[in-house]
Design a protein around this motif. Structure first.
Motif, mmCIF file in Angstrom:
data_model
loop_
_atom_site.group_PDB
_atom_site.id
_atom_site.type_symbol
_atom_site.label_atom_id
_atom_site.label_comp_id
_atom_site.label_asym_id
_atom_site.label_seq_id
_atom_site.Cartn_x
_atom_site.Cartn_y
_atom_site.Cartn_z
ATOM 1 N N CYS A 1 -6.203 -1.174 -1.024
ATOM 2 C CA CYS A 1 -5.487 -1.710 0.227
ATOM 3 C C CYS A 1 -6.464 -2.105 0.944
ATOM 4 C CB CYS A 1 -4.576 -0.629 0.842
ATOM 5 S SG CYS A 1 -4.190 -1.330 2.474
ATOM 6 N N CYS B 1 -0.138 2.944 3.943
ATOM 7 C CA CYS B 1 -0.051 2.113 5.384
ATOM 8 C C CYS B 1 1.175 1.270 5.215
ATOM 9 C CB CYS B 1 -1.242 1.731 5.969
ATOM 10 S SG CYS B 1 -1.693 0.136 5.195
ATOM 11 N N GLY C 1 -5.808 2.565 0.689
ATOM 12 C CA GLY C 1 -4.771 3.243 -0.014
ATOM 13 C C GLY C 1 -4.486 2.423 -1.512
ATOM 14 N N ALA D 1 -6.782 -2.744 4.069
ATOM 15 C CA ALA D 1 -6.422 -2.103 5.425
ATOM 16 C C ALA D 1 -6.774 -0.854 5.460
ATOM 17 C CB ALA D 1 -5.010 -2.184 5.948
ATOM 18 N N CYS D 2 -6.464 0.047 4.459
ATOM 19 C CA CYS D 2 -6.909 1.479 4.588
ATOM 20 C C CYS D 2 -7.376 2.161 3.439
ATOM 21 C CB CYS D 2 -5.653 2.246 5.095
ATOM 22 S SG CYS D 2 -4.342 2.446 3.539
ATOM 23 N N CYS E 1 0.654 -1.165 0.077
ATOM 24 C CA CYS E 1 -0.131 0.104 -0.062
ATOM 25 C C CYS E 1 0.718 1.235 -0.053
ATOM 26 C CB CYS E 1 -1.050 -0.037 1.375
ATOM 27 S SG CYS E 1 -1.943 1.718 1.537
HETATM 28 ZN ZN LIG Z 1 -3.036 0.763 3.421
#
Ligand SMILES: [Zn+2]
Length: 417
Positions: free
Chosen positions: A25, A12, A30, A27-28, A9
């Motif tokens: 991404c 992050c 991105g 997780a975030c 990413c």
């Molecule tokens: Zn990320």
């Protein structure tokens, strides 16, 4: 020996395994980038690639996301000529100007680099239906490779797309939906919602694979220059996938120790809608909306806002010490005629790289000793009305009569005497 290892990413830095059809991404949210184990890359790979002239950009398959045991969707993409110029370099004042002629790709545009790689990879991950949006060239390329891969393709075409390009997309078998919108920002909101709902997206940067294909520019160009990077690379910019992909390729080659320095990247937009140029002039790292995309002939790079604020394109331009340059439609027609005299039929957006060099040289941003590569991204045959506007009119009418023809021709110039 495929060296692709994982997605990472931009924001992050979380890693995501490559065996999923990931977009943003997990997780975030991105943007994702594909990482390679370049410590294992060696001149051996490049030497082996140099020996394969029959498979286009697939000779770099070790350095692309290619799943084990999959056949490339090969239609002749890649290995386009890096032309020396007969008159153009002298005219602009850059004797070492080279033209990367990507009008000779299977669908007539550089987009084939990205879609050949990204569609093949998606197929290997089990993707069965997918979409993208396009002003024409990306849609045609996506439709072509999706048809070869057996993927159900939907193309949202911008309402500025010319009918020739839209017809090609349908001809290749994709479902075409005309997109009504007031700003590109509305397009991004719409395509983001589709991706979030689980539809696999080939929109630049949301799709982390397309620009992997574009990085083969860097490999082909550096190889042709004797494993040296040019001083300057000039690329038209719509969403900026081509420029970012090439920049990634140059950086990978430097990490591999194959080249020792990087080029300055110059991105070009039409002055009628130049959000990246505006952001660059203001020293910003994110571009907002600017201009009116309907007021330029450069349809392929006309957009009043770049996807994701153009963060990657601007990063490449700043990191490389490059520039963002705006050009007028008149400059584009002039550049089309100059390229025509070199045997290259460019659409207006594709001629933007040469148009920008006329300005860059005059402003002193490029010196006469620089080795410069101007990428010509798409064929003028796909935008026939612009070709007719750029071309000089016929010299006159004459009847098919010997006397009249002889009168018009006058005395022959004797050659070889
Ligand atoms: Zn990320």
């Amino acid at each position: 020996m495929n060296l692709a290892s994982h997605y990472v990413c931009d924001d992050c830095h979380a890693r995501t395994p490559l065996d999923t059809p990931a977009l943003l991404c997990p997780a975030c949210g991105g943007l994702l980038e594909i990482e390679y184990d370049l410590t294992r890359a060696s001149r051996e790979i490049l030497t082996r690639a140099a020996g394969r002239r029959d498979i286009g950009l697939w000779r770099w398959a070790d350095l692309l996301p290619v799943a084990d045991g999959t056949e490339p969707l090969y239609l002749g993409e890649g290995d386009t000529p890096l032309l020396t110029t007969r008159l153009l370099g002298d005219r602009i004042g850059i004797p070492n100007l080279r033209v990367k002629n990507d009008t000779l790709m299977p669908t007539g545009s550089f987009k084939d680099r990205g879609f050949a790689v990204a569609v093949g990879f998606a197929r290997s991950l089990g993707v069965e239906e997918a979409f993208t949006y396009s002003s024409g060239n990306a849609g045609a390329s996506f439709a072509t490779y999706a048809a070869r891969a057996g993927i159900d393709a939907t193309v949202l075409v911008e309402d500025v797309a010319n009918p020739t390009k839209v017809a090609a997309i349908s001809l290749y078998g994709a479902r075409v939906l005309r997109l009504r919108y007031r700003s590109s920002l509305e397009i991004f909101a719409g395509v983001s919602a589709l991706a979030e709902a689980g539809f696999y997206s080939f929109v630049n940067f949301i799709n982390p694979v397309r620009h992997e294909g574009m990085k083969t520019y860097a490999y082909e160009i550096c190889e042709a220059l004797g494993w040296r990077a040019p001083d300057v690379m000039v690329h038209p910019v719509g969403t900026g996938g081509g420029l970012w992909g090439a920049w990634k390729g140059f950086r990978e080659l430097r990490r591999m120790g194959v080249i020792d320095r990087l080029p300055r990247m110059i991105g070009v937009q039409p002055s009628a809608s130049a959000p990246i140029v505006r952001a660059f002039a203001d020293g910003r790292t994110t571009a907002g909306a600017h201009g009116d995309a309907t007021r330029t002939v450069a349809q392929s790079i006309a957009g009043d806002a770049p996807i994701q604020g153009g963060v990657r394109v601007l990063r490449a331009i700043y990191e490389s010490g490059g520039r963002a340059v705006a050009v007028d439609d008149g400059d584009l027609f002039e550049a089309m005629r100059l390229l025509g005299a070199e045997g290259v039929t460019a659409e207006p957006s594709a001629a933007a790289s040469v148009a920008a060099l006329l300005r860059a040289r005059a402003q002193g941003w490029v010196s006469k000793d620089d080795v410069v590569v101007a990428v010509v991204t798409g064929s003028g045959q796909k935008q026939p009305d612009a070709l007719e506007r750029a071309a000089p009119p016929p010299a006159g009418d004459v009847r098919a009569d010997p006397d009249e023809l002889l009168a018009v021709f006058g005395a022959p110039v004797r050659s070889g005497g």
